[in-house]
Design an enzyme around this catalytic site. Structure first.
Site, PDB file in Angstrom:
ATOM      1  N   ARG A  85      57.359  48.530  30.471  1.00  0.00           N
ATOM      2  CA  ARG A  85      56.496  47.809  31.911  1.00  0.00           C
ATOM      3  C   ARG A  85      57.813  47.790  32.418  1.00  0.00           C
ATOM      4  NH1 ARG A  85      56.667  42.571  30.328  1.00  0.00           N
ATOM      5  NH2 ARG A  85      56.981  42.351  28.097  1.00  0.00           N
ATOM      6  N   TYR A 108      36.430  43.756  50.591  1.00  0.00           N
ATOM      7  CA  TYR A 108      35.572  44.487  49.736  1.00  0.00           C
ATOM      8  C   TYR A 108      35.190  43.640  48.665  1.00  0.00           C
ATOM      9  CZ  TYR A 108      36.039  46.679  45.034  1.00  0.00           C
ATOM     10  OH  TYR A 108      35.725  46.875  44.123  1.00  0.00           O
ATOM     11  N   ASP A 166      45.143  44.837  53.412  1.00  0.00           N
ATOM     12  CA  ASP A 166      44.621  46.206  52.533  1.00  0.00           C
ATOM     13  C   ASP A 166      44.593  47.548  53.712  1.00  0.00           C
ATOM     14  OD1 ASP A 166      43.245  47.392  51.026  1.00  0.00           O
ATOM     15  OD2 ASP A 166      41.908  45.999  50.492  1.00  0.00           O
ATOM     16  N   LYS A 175      41.848  55.489  45.972  1.00  0.00           N
ATOM     17  CA  LYS A 175      40.820  56.553  47.657  1.00  0.00           C
ATOM     18  C   LYS A 175      41.882  57.324  47.860  1.00  0.00           C
ATOM     19  CE  LYS A 175      37.988  53.177  46.471  1.00  0.00           C
ATOM     20  NZ  LYS A 175      39.058  52.301  45.441  1.00  0.00           N
TER      21      LYS A 175
END
Length: 398
Positions: free
Chosen positions: A48, A100, A172, A197
Site C-alpha cells: 500500500r 463531472y 482535472d 480515459k
C-alpha cells in the site's frame, strides 16, 4: 538533451529494466517486502505504501506533466476524493459549475457532511470567481474543457487569483492529458486524471492519477494516499503504462477526426448546438489554443428534443453507447443519465445540460465513416427527410 513529448512517452527512466534489460516494466505482485535490518528498512516495505510497478507509473506521469511527484489511485474519483482530503472542516472550495457528476456528488453529498463548504461557479468568468471567494476558500477546482459543455477556463488567471488568497488550484486534465495541456506549467498546484480515459485509452482499466507541482504538496498528498489507501493495483498500473506509449498518436488522430466531426455537426440543420472549443464559434476558442495544443477529442451536441435524441441513439451504429470516454473506439454518452446522473435535474437544467444533449468521445475510426453513420442517424430523427424551416433537407455526406 531535451526530447519532445512524443519521445518522452517511450524514452524515460523506465524504458529498460535495469536488472534484466526488459523493455517492459516488470509487474511486481508482492504485497510485502523482506527487511534486511531491524533499524533500517528498505525503500519498499508494504504494497500500500509503495510498489515498484506503481512507482514506475507515478514517476512517468510526473515526468509528463512536469511536476514534482505523481500518485496512482484505484480510480479517477479515488484520486479526486483523496485530493479533497487535503481540506479540513470549515474550509471552502470553489468548483467549475458543469463539473463531472461524480465530482459534484463527492462535494455536495460527502464533503458537505464533514463541514467543508462549496460553491459552484462559472469559472470562465474571472470576476464571477473572484466574487465567490470567501475568507475560508482553500481550493479553486477547475475542469477545462469542462464536462460536458466544454467550457474553457483560463488556468493561469485562476491560479494567480488562488495564489493571491493563499489557496491551491486543482485542475482535472482528463479531457486533454499532458499531450495537449500542462496545467502545472500554467501555475496550477495539482493536476488530476481519470486514467481510465485517454491515458490508458483501451476501455480495459479503471485508474486515477494525480501530480503535485511542488514537494510540499506532494508530501501531504503522499501521506493521504498511504493513509486512505485507495491505491492502483499493479496489473492496472502496467496497463496504463502500456497505454501511455501510444498516447501521442491516439490523441493526434482522434483530435483530427473530432475537429472534422464538430464542423460537420455545426452545419447540420438538425443539430441545435455543438460544444467544441476548436470551433471559431466557441466562446473559448482563442483561450483554448493559447493554453493548450488543441481542442481535444471530446465534443457535445444538442438535438431538437429528447425524442430526437432517442431516435439518433437507436439509429447510430459505429460508436459505443456507454459511460466513459477517451478510448480507441468512439463512445457516445448521454450526460443526463450517465456522467451527470448524480446531479439533480434542476441543477443540470441550470447549467444547460439538457435531456437532448449527447457527448461524443472520438476514437480511431475513419472520420468519414463516422460522419456517414451520423448522417444516417440524423435523417432517421426526421423520418428520412426533414422539413426544417420550411425546406426539405436531403443531407450532405461530404
Amino acid at each position: 538533451m531535451s526530447h519532445s513529448f512524443q519521445t518522452k512517452l517511450l524514452h524515460n527512466k523506465h524504458k529498460v529494466d535495469p536488472v534484466t534489460g526488459a523493455v517492459s516494466v516488470p509487474i511486481q505482485h508482492a504485497s510485502t517486502f523482506h527487511q534486511f535490518d531491524v533499524d533500517q528498512f528498505g525503500k519498499y516495505d508494504y504494497g500500500r505504501s509503495a510498489n515498484p510497478t506503481r512507482e514506475a507509473l507515478e514517476d512517468t506521469i510526473a515526468h509528463l506533466e512536469e511536476g514534482s511527484r505523481g500518485f496512482a489511485f484505484s480510480s479517477g474519483m479515488a484520486a479526486i476524493s483523496t485530493a479533497f482530503l487535503l481540506l479540513s472542516q470549515g474550509d471552502h472550495v470553489l468548483i467549475s459549475e458543469d463539473v463531472y457528476g461524480g465530482t459534484y456528488r463527492m462535494v455536495s453529498e460527502v464533503l458537505s457532511r464533514y463541514g467543508i463548504q462549496y460553491t459552484f461557479v462559472n469559472m470562465t468568468d474571472l470576476e464571477n470567481v473572484e466574487a465567490a471567494i470567501q475568507p475560508n476558500t482553500k481550493v479553486l477546482y477547475v475542469e477545462t474543457p469542462s464536462n460536458p459543455l466544454l467550457k474553457v477556463t483560463d488556468i493561469e488567471a485562476v491560479a494567480k487569483l488562488a495564489k493571491s488568497i493563499g489557496a491551491w488550484t486543482f485542475v482535472d486534465n482528463t479531457f486533454l492529458t499532458p499531450a495537449l495541456q500542462k496545467p502545472l506549467t500554467l501555475g496550477a498546484d495539482l493536476v488530476l486524471h481519470s486514467a481510465t480515459k485517454f491515458l490508458s485509452g483501451h476501455s480495459d482499466v479503471v485508474a486515477g492519477l494525480a501530480v503535485a507541482r511542488d514537494e510540499e504538496l506532494a508530501g501531504k498528498l503522499g501521506f493521504l494516499q498511504n493513509s486512505f489507501g485507495a491505491i492502483l493495483g499493479v496489473q492496472d498500473a502496467w496497463l496504463v503504462l502500456r497505454g501511455l506509449k501510444t498516447l501521442h498518436v491516439r490523441m493526434e488522430q482522434s483530435v483530427k477526426s473530432a475537429s472534422k466531426i464538430a464542423a460537420y455537426l455545426e452545419k447540420h440543420p438538425l443539430v441545435k448546438k455543438v460544444y467544441y472549443p476548436g470551433l471559431v464559434s466557441h466562446k473559448g476558442c482563442g483561450l483554448q489554443h493559447r493554453q493548450a495544443k488543441s481542442a481535444g477529442a471530446v465534443l457535445s451536441f444538442e438535438l431538437e428534443n429528447e425524442e430526437a435524441l432517442r431516435t439518433f441513439v437507436s439509429s447510430v451504429e459505429i460508436p459505443v453507447f456507454a459511460v466513459s470516454l477517451g478510448a480507441v473506439e468512439s463512445i457516445l454518452s448521454y450526460p443526463a443519465k450517465m456522467s451527470h446522473a448524480a446531479m439533480p435535474e434542476a441543477e443540470r437544467a441550470k447549467r444547460g445540460i439538457s435531456n437532448s444533449l449527447l457527448r461524443l468521445s472520438v476514437g480511431l475510426e475513419d472520420e468519414q465513416d463516422l460522419i456517414h453513420d451520423f448522417e444516417k442517424a440524423l435523417q432517421a430523427t426526421s423520418v428520412v427527410k426533414a422539413n426544417v424551416n420550411g425546406r426539405v433537407y436531403h443531407g450532405n455526406l461530404g
